[in-house]
Design an enzyme around this catalytic site. Structure first.
Site, PDB file in Angstrom:
ATOM      1  N   LYS A 112      -3.307  -6.242  10.942  1.00  0.00           N
ATOM      2  CA  LYS A 112      -2.071  -6.332  11.728  1.00  0.00           C
ATOM      3  C   LYS A 112      -2.067  -5.323  12.880  1.00  0.00           C
ATOM      4  O   LYS A 112      -1.419  -5.552  13.893  1.00  0.00           O
ATOM      5  CB  LYS A 112      -0.857  -6.058  10.845  1.00  0.00           C
ATOM      6  CG  LYS A 112      -0.802  -6.878   9.597  1.00  0.00           C
ATOM      7  CD  LYS A 112      -0.492  -8.314   9.880  1.00  0.00           C
ATOM      8  CE  LYS A 112      -0.445  -9.100   8.590  1.00  0.00           C
ATOM      9  NZ  LYS A 112       0.075 -10.431   8.742  1.00  0.00           N
TER      10      LYS A 112
HETATM   11  C1  LIG Z   1      -4.336  -8.118   4.181  1.00  0.00           C
HETATM   12  C2  LIG Z   1      -3.881  -9.479   4.590  1.00  0.00           C
HETATM   13  N1  LIG Z   1      -4.745 -10.489   4.552  1.00  0.00           N
HETATM   14  C3  LIG Z   1      -4.385 -11.731   4.920  1.00  0.00           C
HETATM   15  C4  LIG Z   1      -3.101 -12.018   5.327  1.00  0.00           C
HETATM   16  C5  LIG Z   1      -2.769 -13.410   5.766  1.00  0.00           C
HETATM   17  O1  LIG Z   1      -2.722 -13.494   7.165  1.00  0.00           O
HETATM   18  P1  LIG Z   1      -1.843 -14.603   7.878  1.00  0.00           P
HETATM   19  O2  LIG Z   1      -0.439 -14.393   7.403  1.00  0.00           O
HETATM   20  O3  LIG Z   1      -1.998 -14.376   9.320  1.00  0.00           O
HETATM   21  O4  LIG Z   1      -2.353 -15.918   7.409  1.00  0.00           O
HETATM   22  C6  LIG Z   1      -2.152 -10.991   5.369  1.00  0.00           C
HETATM   23  C7  LIG Z   1      -0.760 -11.198   5.795  1.00  0.00           C
HETATM   24  O5  LIG Z   1      -0.440 -11.792   6.747  1.00  0.00           O
HETATM   25  C8  LIG Z   1      -2.564  -9.689   5.032  1.00  0.00           C
HETATM   26  O6  LIG Z   1      -1.711  -8.675   5.128  1.00  0.00           O
HETATM   27  N1  LIG Z   2       1.090 -10.977   5.197  1.00  0.00           N
HETATM   28  C1  LIG Z   2       2.077 -10.640   6.150  1.00  0.00           C
HETATM   29  C2  LIG Z   2       3.218 -11.606   6.177  1.00  0.00           C
HETATM   30  C3  LIG Z   2       3.852 -11.671   7.521  1.00  0.00           C
HETATM   31  O1  LIG Z   2       2.939 -12.231   8.386  1.00  0.00           O
HETATM   32  P1  LIG Z   2       2.996 -12.200   9.955  1.00  0.00           P
HETATM   33  O2  LIG Z   2       1.575 -12.202  10.355  1.00  0.00           O
HETATM   34  O3  LIG Z   2       3.736 -13.406  10.333  1.00  0.00           O
HETATM   35  O4  LIG Z   2       3.712 -10.974  10.420  1.00  0.00           O
HETATM   36  C4  LIG Z   2       2.490  -9.193   5.936  1.00  0.00           C
HETATM   37  O5  LIG Z   2       1.649  -8.417   5.538  1.00  0.00           O
HETATM   38  O6  LIG Z   2       3.609  -8.833   6.137  1.00  0.00           O
END
Ligand SMILES: Cc1ncc(COP(=O)(O)O)c(C=O)c1O
Ligand SMILES: N[C@@H](CCOP(=O)(O)O)C(=O)O
Length: 469
Positions: A112
């Protein structure tokens, strides 16, 4: 570049307005009106450039002339100076044609940070140019929240409210959200799960009076700039394995579908991507959807990869828009079905289009633990549970599709130290936090527990936002 809503009933916006808007006013998600195109020669010309230089090339067409190139360059350089690896997102080889793209060298140890560090700077820049403030809201299953708080803490033009599911995130994730001492940060533990938190965020955006009153902005991947920033590492990693003269595949641990949608965007922009594989945990709604063509909610179970404990996968809406040839009426029909009955069935031609780009698989908690153990034994590499779901699925799907001649890049979305209980239970190795976070587990926490209630959330925001003061 203009941005259009997946539901077709919100105003078309330029880049800066789309960034500040977050969710479109019709409840849809913004997408660029057309995909910027990079020829093979243009992609080849990126070889040997730094992450930051490639980011500037890939992101410029999305930003257009709304931010001057030297300013965008500065914002990119500042964002990635916060990373503790020179390559920003390095690629590590796990085995023959199998690689992990380490996306966790930023300040909060999850992918993120890649988008959030840039988004905070882009928003600050736009708000300063307009002499405005914004109230930022975000829902998190654990990682988005910490990354957003880290990126926005102390910024004078924004107040940030992060909703996380009470008692359903790892202790490290919780403390990354609750130990900030910045006065513009508000960590809210919601009595519910991630889908409840995300539902509240969308309710606030859909309440136009409240939204306008507090100048609401969002930092979840409903915000186009989050996806946009994540496209860059698909380019950098593919380039280092021979793109555009060699195709690559990606396996992505998936929850809200933002990360893998960025891979789809890279493909639409000209990057040769063979298959994008969705890896889910026991919350396997996306794997089931690819198998059956029906998106059906079944309730969330808590797993050892809590950040993927999601049923309402927001960015899947962006893919539905694409698969229906950008038919907003079709998307509205599907989203109404989801709201009314928790399910919708995707038309045959659209699900076939989706299957042409994507594969999917799931990893149970036992599969995940077993993969952490076996990868440590075979490669000496310690996986976090989210990345481990993808390693498991990659092994499964590559064995079944026999596409193993094409290099496969597994997105390493978090550092194992964020999930020490699950990792040490699976492997017997306790992953220590890096030195710069060693204070975290002793720092004082500060957060408020709230029921999953829109009115109480609004009151809390109104008490603390500085917008209008
Ligand atoms: C460590 C981790 N891996 C994978 C994901 C999944 O990613 P996305 O929500 O973009 O599919 C998340 C949360 O979004 C996460 O925090
Ligand atoms: N896995 C995410 C969930 C929110 O996802 P986002 O990519 O839409 O912000 C988290 O860790 O909060």
């Amino acid at each position: 570049m203009n941005y259009i809503s997946t539901r077709g009933e919100a105003p078309r916006l330029g880049f800066s307005d789309a960034v500040l808007a977050g969710l479109a006013r019709d409840g849809g998600l913004y997408l660029p009106q057309e995909w910027p195109q990079f020829s093979a020669a243009e992609i080849r010309a990126m070889r040997g450039l730094s992450y930051q230089e490639i980011a500037l090339r890939v992101l410029s067409p999305f930003v257009g002339n709304e931010i001057a190139t030297p300013v965008l360059e500065r914002l990119i350089n500042e964002a990635y100076a916060t990373f503790r690896h020179d390559a920003v997102c390095p690629l590590v080889q796990l085995g023959p044609n199998s690689f992990v793209l380490e996306l966790f060298h930023g300040p909060t140890l999850a992918f993120k940070d890649v988008a959030m560090q840039l988004l905070a700077r882009l928003m600050d820049h736009v708000l300063a140019e307009r002499d405005q403030r914004a109230t930022i809201i975000g829902a998190t299953s654990g990682d988005t929240g910490g990354a957003a708080i880290e990126a926005f803490a102390g910024r004078s033009r924004t107040d940030i409210f992060i909703l996380f599911p009470h008692d359903k995130v790892s202790p490290v994730q919780q403390r990354q959200m609750t130990t900030s001492t910045a006065s513009n940060v508000h960590a809210l533990a919601i009595e519910g799960n991630f889908d409840d938190c995300q539902g509240l965020v969308k309710e606030l955006f859909n309440d136009h009076i409240f939204r306008d009153h507090v100048a609401l902005s969002g930092v979840n991947s409903i915000n186009w700039a989050r996806i946009m920033a994540q496209i860059v590492y698909y380019f950098t990693s593919a380039l280092s394995l021979g793109a555009p003269d060699r195709a690559v595949s990606f396996t992505v641990p998936t929850g809200n579908f933002g990360d893998i949608f960025a891979g789809y965007a890279a493909k639409r922009m000209g990057l040769p991507v063979e298959v994008l594989t969705i890896a889910t945990n026991d919350n396997d709604i996306l794997a089931r959807t690819l198998e059956t063509g029906e998106y059906r909610m079944e309730g969330v179970v808590a797993t050892t990869s809590p950040s993927m404990d999601i049923q309402i996968s927001s960015n899947f809406e962006r893919l539905l828009f694409e698969a229906s040839n950008r038919n907003a009426q079709t998307v509205r029909h599907y989203m109404n079905g989801l709201k009314q009955s928790g399910a919708f069935t995707i038309k045959t031609q659209e699900i076939e289009t989706i299957r042409n780009h994507f594969a999917a698989g799931r990893a149970t908690m036992e599969d995940t633990a077993q993969t952490i153990r076996s990868t440590l034994a075979s490669s000496g590499y310690l996986l976090d549970p989210h990345t481990a779901t993808a390693v498991h699925v990659a092994r499964q799907t590559r064995a079944s599709t026999k596409k193993s001649a094409i290099p496969n890049i597994i997105l390493g979305t978090a550092h194992p130290a964020k999930f020490p209980a699950a990792v040490s239970q699976a492997s017997g190795v306790f992953p220590a936090l890096p030195a710069w976070l060693s204070h975290l587990m002793e720092a004082k926490e500060n957060y408020t527990v709230l029921p999953s209630d829109k009115k109480m959330l609004e009151d809390r925001i109104l008490q603390h936002t500085r917008v209008g003061r």
